[in-house]
Design a protein around this motif. Structure first.
Motif, short mmCIF file in Angstrom:
data_model
loop_
_atom_site.label_atom_id
_atom_site.label_comp_id
_atom_site.label_asym_id
_atom_site.label_seq_id
_atom_site.Cartn_x
_atom_site.Cartn_y
_atom_site.Cartn_z
N GLU A 51 31.90 -8.36 24.68
CA GLU A 51 32.55 -7.05 24.63
C GLU A 51 32.30 -6.36 23.29
N TYR A 88 30.76 -11.60 30.26
CA TYR A 88 31.56 -10.38 30.23
C TYR A 88 30.86 -9.40 29.30
N THR A 127 30.90 -5.66 28.43
CA THR A 127 31.52 -4.35 28.52
C THR A 127 31.38 -3.63 27.19
N ASN A 128 31.05 -2.34 27.27
CA ASN A 128 30.80 -1.52 26.09
C ASN A 128 29.77 -2.16 25.17
N LYS A 186 30.01 -9.46 34.63
CA LYS A 186 30.82 -8.25 34.70
C LYS A 186 30.26 -7.29 33.65
N TYR A 237 30.25 -3.51 32.42
CA TYR A 237 30.95 -2.24 32.48
C TYR A 237 30.60 -1.37 31.27
N ASP A 238 30.35 -0.10 31.53
CA ASP A 238 30.20 0.91 30.48
C ASP A 238 29.25 0.49 29.37
N SER A 239 28.12 -0.10 29.73
CA SER A 239 27.16 -0.55 28.73
C SER A 239 25.93 0.35 28.70
N THR A 277 27.04 1.75 34.33
CA THR A 277 25.91 1.20 33.59
C THR A 277 24.66 1.44 34.43
#
Length: 151
Positions: free
Chosen positions: A74, A92, A94-95, A112, A114-116, A136
């Motif tokens: 993250e 994981y 994310t970002n 998972k 997300y928003d990458s 993403t």
């Protein structure tokens, strides 16, 4: 007899609970684990399974064939990193900044994501079985697949 058994167990116990942490450059691995920063490091083949790499600065790092299964990345910065053949199963992500990263042949099974940012990342032959991918630019498609411009 009991004393001998106790001595053997005391010496052998660490062998059962030690995680194999290795990389081509052990000094770079130690730097990452102690500071959370390892720019342009050689972490090829590193075992970072289940590692907490939240906010890690890995810009330009060589993580080719690294084991990052179950790792928490993250907010990590992997701009320009080489993740060719890396195992990111159940990671994981994310970002995470993966701008211009090489993800060719990476395994993202059950990851998972997300928003990458994957702007200009190379993503040939990804394994994304059962991965959760939201906001993403990773998807199934060919040369005409539309990739968002994150600039």
């Amino acid at each position: 007899m009991k004393l001998q058994l106790l001595a053997v167990l005391a010496l052998a116990t660490p062998l059962f609970f030690t995680t194999a942490v290795k990389a081509d450059n052990p000094q770079d691995l130690q730097k990452l684990l102690t500071t959370g920063e390892c720019i342009d490091c050689n972490l090829r083949g590193a075992n970072l399974s289940s590692a907490h790499l939240i906010g890690a600065d890995l810009r330009g790092a060589n993580l080719q064939n690294a084991n990052l299964s179950g790792a928490n990345l993250e907010g990590a910065d992997l701009t320009g990193a080489n993740l060719t053949g890396a195992n990111l199963t159940s990671a994981y992500i994310t970002n995470v900044n993966l701008k211009q990263a090489n993800l060719n042949n990476a395994n993202l099974t059950r990851a998972k994501i997300y928003d990458s940012n994957v702007y200009q990342a190379s993503m040939n032959n990804l394994t994304i079985t059962d991965a959760e991918i939201y906001h993403t630019g990773i998807g199934v498609g060919g040369e005409d697949a539309e990739i968002p411009d994150w600039e």
